[in-house]
Design a protein around this motif. Structure first.
Motif, PDB file in Angstrom:
ATOM      1  N   VAL A 210       0.882  -1.241  -0.085  1.00 31.41           N
ATOM      2  CA  VAL A 210      -0.121   0.036   0.110  1.00 31.41           C
ATOM      3  C   VAL A 210       0.905   1.261  -0.286  1.00 31.41           C
ATOM      4  CG1 VAL A 210      -1.889   1.503   1.182  1.00 31.41           C
ATOM      5  CG2 VAL A 210      -1.920  -1.104   1.094  1.00 31.41           C
ATOM      6  N   LEU A 211       1.783   1.372   1.059  1.00 30.41           N
ATOM      7  CA  LEU A 211       2.517   2.726   1.234  1.00 30.41           C
ATOM      8  C   LEU A 211       3.357   2.886   0.172  1.00 30.41           C
ATOM      9  CD1 LEU A 211       2.814   5.101   2.943  1.00 30.41           C
ATOM     10  CD2 LEU A 211       4.701   3.895   4.088  1.00 30.41           C
ATOM     11  N   LEU A 212       4.312   1.712  -0.101  1.00 34.83           N
ATOM     12  CA  LEU A 212       5.447   1.784  -1.322  1.00 34.83           C
ATOM     13  C   LEU A 212       4.711   1.706  -2.660  1.00 34.83           C
ATOM     14  CD1 LEU A 212       8.408   1.605  -1.940  1.00 34.83           C
ATOM     15  CD2 LEU A 212       8.514  -0.799  -1.696  1.00 34.83           C
ATOM     16  N   GLY A 213       3.557   1.067  -2.715  1.00 35.31           N
ATOM     17  CA  GLY A 213       2.939   1.032  -4.025  1.00 35.31           C
ATOM     18  C   GLY A 213       2.499   2.397  -4.319  1.00 35.31           C
ATOM     19  N   LEU A 214       2.177   3.326  -3.334  1.00 33.66           N
ATOM     20  CA  LEU A 214       1.608   4.616  -3.334  1.00 33.66           C
ATOM     21  C   LEU A 214       2.673   5.310  -3.806  1.00 33.66           C
ATOM     22  CD1 LEU A 214      -1.121   5.200  -0.973  1.00 33.66           C
ATOM     23  CD2 LEU A 214      -1.668   5.010  -3.304  1.00 33.66           C
ATOM     24  N   VAL A 215       3.961   5.192  -3.159  1.00 31.85           N
ATOM     25  CA  VAL A 215       5.023   6.139  -3.355  1.00 31.85           C
ATOM     26  C   VAL A 215       5.542   5.645  -4.649  1.00 31.85           C
ATOM     27  CG1 VAL A 215       7.619   6.220  -3.041  1.00 31.85           C
ATOM     28  CG2 VAL A 215       5.654   6.255  -0.930  1.00 31.85           C
ATOM     29  N   MET A 216       5.275   4.513  -5.437  1.00 31.80           N
ATOM     30  CA  MET A 216       5.860   4.059  -6.710  1.00 31.80           C
ATOM     31  C   MET A 216       4.901   4.779  -7.547  1.00 31.80           C
ATOM     32  SD  MET A 216       8.751   2.929  -6.353  1.00 31.80           S
ATOM     33  CE  MET A 216       9.329   1.898  -7.683  1.00 31.80           C
ATOM     34  N   ILE A 217       3.546   4.614  -7.263  1.00 33.22           N
ATOM     35  CA  ILE A 217       2.612   5.323  -8.319  1.00 33.22           C
ATOM     36  C   ILE A 217       2.867   6.710  -8.468  1.00 33.22           C
ATOM     37  CG2 ILE A 217       0.397   5.785  -8.592  1.00 33.22           C
ATOM     38  CD1 ILE A 217      -0.341   2.897  -7.405  1.00 33.22           C
TER      39      ILE A 217
END
Lengths: 234, 363
Positions: free
Chosen positions: A144-151
């Motif tokens: 969730v968190l890293l996914g959002l950072v990558m997005i």
């Protein structure tokens, strides 16, 4: 000890639970595939292949690598949004990814237990139909968190190419000054790739480990959706 | 000096013909990316608006902004703009010196309170009460604050005034601080670059004094007309990037053939400036055209981002420890792999001993 355990034997303890519904499983494997493609192409964007010969007009190698990266990123991002939607309409396990119940004392107790379990401080093995608390927090941090950072970083960088005023710039353009400029944003995006690799190593290890020596199914669960148990104890 | 004097009158007084003036107007309008009708609007504004005085202050800097400015590729633009602004105060360009010069500042405040534009080259150091930059017997930061109090708007010339630049590089002993972190209550236009392109400077200042307004700014306060695209977006070597043709070393065949400089550290893909379109010294050349990668001098903190010759750079996560994403990432991934292997080994050992116990217990 043995007698106490024997009294708890019950067939319902071994009943399989349907944990991962089809959309969650499809998302898991699409997500996996998109990360693999993004990591491979992304690395080649940071460290391009040796130069191709001939005229520039004959080749579009970097252009194609970037195209594949962008398409794969869209798969990642749209998958994330669909997965988020499924958290609203799916079964109770579908929400675990986004909302670790950190306000429940039992959850913290579970986290403490998992920590001791993975540090070999206890042999007791609990059954968890969905994710155990430690897995939940890892999933939340890395997906969730890293996914959002990558997005966020990814589309901010993508917006640089689309130009000022493009949808990506309007939605994610603020990310670039937030990270201290375009170069820093790129480097954090690259760092994110490494963190996803770290996650993948540990994730795959833990899934296989749990499948081999745990009391419940793990690898097959993300394929079939069913959590099965190897014993009929609670 | 009557307040009513217009730019046009000033220019005529400096011997610029009307024909040259109109040429300047159309050239500047084109340079600013404005439509054809703006040449007339610009001329009209300059003919009718009372002249806006410009005060040009120098803090901690190297004067490369001024050097660039007076070498504007179009000598006409340079002459015209110089004649428009050098009348007031610019300690590098003006004839007056000492007390006489400092008095000019007070005179400007008296006459044009709230009307003049403050062009800042360089930045104030804040450590030791600003003692690292003393002008006229007092810290520069005081002079800057005093002049900013009475100005209409501020132009932050160059990377020093916009971001901090070299003198603000780690560990920044003098605490050199960009203008927008010192002056908080005035509109600021950042014109970064080390130095900025001359035509960009004349364009911005002409727009501001002619239209009495700030140019449209991006999120970080830079004029969109010059800083909305990366060098990479308009680079003439871009086809080599897209094709996958790179200079690997500065003496290789790729360098001779003019391939993309990305792999030898060109920061064009992350630098917002107009170098690849306007170029330098009247369109003579620019870094990439001369065979060297862009250093990213118009970007915030470019000095502290590691090698100028690497596409992947440090990003200072670990404070003073130089670390790039790959080094940190590879260490983390390696640690994860070793950790997993070790954990797996202990798991097997533990499981085997556990299952022996378990089989005993379960009988």
């Amino acid at each position: 000890m043995a007698t106490v355990m024997e009294t708890k034997h019950a067939p319902e303890n071994q009943a399989a639970v349907y944990v991962f519904e089809a959309p969650v499983r499809i998302w898991h494997w699409t997500h996996t595939f998109s990360i693999l493609v993004c990591a491979a192409t992304g690395y080649l964007i940071a460290y391009p292949l040796p130069s191709v010969g001939g005229e520039a007009s004959q080749h579009f190698l970097m252009g194609n690598l970037r195209l594949i990266h962008f398409i794969s990123s869209y798969v990642f991002a749209i998958g994330f949004v669909v997965r988020l939607y499924w958290a609203f309409v799916g079964n109770r396990f579908s929400r675990e990814l986004f909302l670790p119940p950190i306000f429940k004392a039992a959850w913290w107790e579970g986290l403490w237990y998992e920590l001791r379990f993975y540090l070999f401080l206890t042999r007791e093995q609990r059954k968890t139909p969905g994710h155990n608390p430690m897995a939940q927090i890892a999933m939340w941090l890395f997906n969730v968190l890293l996914g959002l950072v990558m997005i966020g970083t990814g589309f901010a960088l993508y917006g640089e190419g689309l130009g000022l005023g493009s949808w990506a710039d309007r939605l994610f353009g603020w990310v670039i000054p937030f990270f201290g400029g375009a170069q820093n944003t790129r480097m954090w995006h690259l760092m994110g790739m490494w963190l996803l690799i770290v996650f993948a190593i540990i994730h795959v290890y833990m899934a296989i480990r749990a499948d081999i020596i745990g009391r419940q199914s793990s690898v097959s669960t993300i394929i079939s959706g069913w959590r099965t148990y190897k014993d009929d104890l609670p | 000096m009557p307040v009513q004097e217009t730019f046009y009158e000033v220019m005529r007084r400096h011997g610029i013909t009307r024909r040259s003036f109109l040429k300047f107007c159309s050239l500047t309008a084109a340079g600013l990316g404005l439509g054809p009708e703006f040449a007339g609007k610009l001329a009209h504004a300059l003919e009718n608006k009372p002249r806006t005085p410009v005060i040009w202050l120098h803090g901690l800097e190297c004067t490369c902004c001024t050097e660039s400015f007076i070498r504007s590729g179009n000598p006409l633009a340079g002459d015209v703009v110089l004649s428009m602004i050098s009348l007031d105060y610019d300690d590098t360009l003006m004839a007056a010196a000492g007390h006489q010069a400092e008095e000019l500042l007070e005179q400007t405040i008296e006459k044009y309170d709230g009307q003049y534009i403050l062009a800042c080259e360089g930045n104030p150091p804040l450590n030791e009460d600003g003692m690292y930059c003393i002008q006229g017997g007092r810290p520069y930061v005081e002079k800057l604050r005093h002049m900013a109090d009475h100005c209409k708007a501020i132009i932050a010339w160059g990377s020093c005034a916009s971001w901090g630049c070299v003198q603000a590089a780690r560990p920044n002993p003098t605490r050199a601080t960009p203008i927008h972190k010192v002056i908080l209550d005035k509109p600021i236009v950042k014109v970064p670059g080390c130095p900025p392109i001359a035509e960009v400077m004349t364009g911005v200042i002409t727009y501001m004094i002619a239209f009495d307004d700030l140019p449209e700014l991006d999120r970080q306060g830079r004029p969109k007309m010059f800083y909305s695209q990366r060098l990479h977006d308009k680079c003439y070597r871009r086809p080599h990037f897209d094709a996958g043709q790179f200079v690997e070393r500065f003496d290789d065949e790729g360098a001779r053939r003019g391939y993309c400089l990305y792999k030898v550290g060109c920061k064009g893909p992350t630098t917002y400036n107009a170098c690849s379109t306007i170029e330098w010294n009247g369109g003579l050349s620019w870094p990439v055209k001369s065979g060297h990668g862009c250093l990213g001098c118009a970007e915030d903190n470019f000095w502290d981002k590691g090698s100028f010759y690497s596409a992947v750079t440090d990003f200072g996560v670990l404070g003073d420890v130089e670390a790039d994403a790959d080094r940190v990432g590879a260490i983390l991934a390696g640690a994860a792999a070793i950790g997993v292997a070790a954990h797996a080994a202990v798991s097997v050992a533990s499981h085997l001993s556990g299952s022996k116990q378990g089989s005993k217990e379960n009988g």
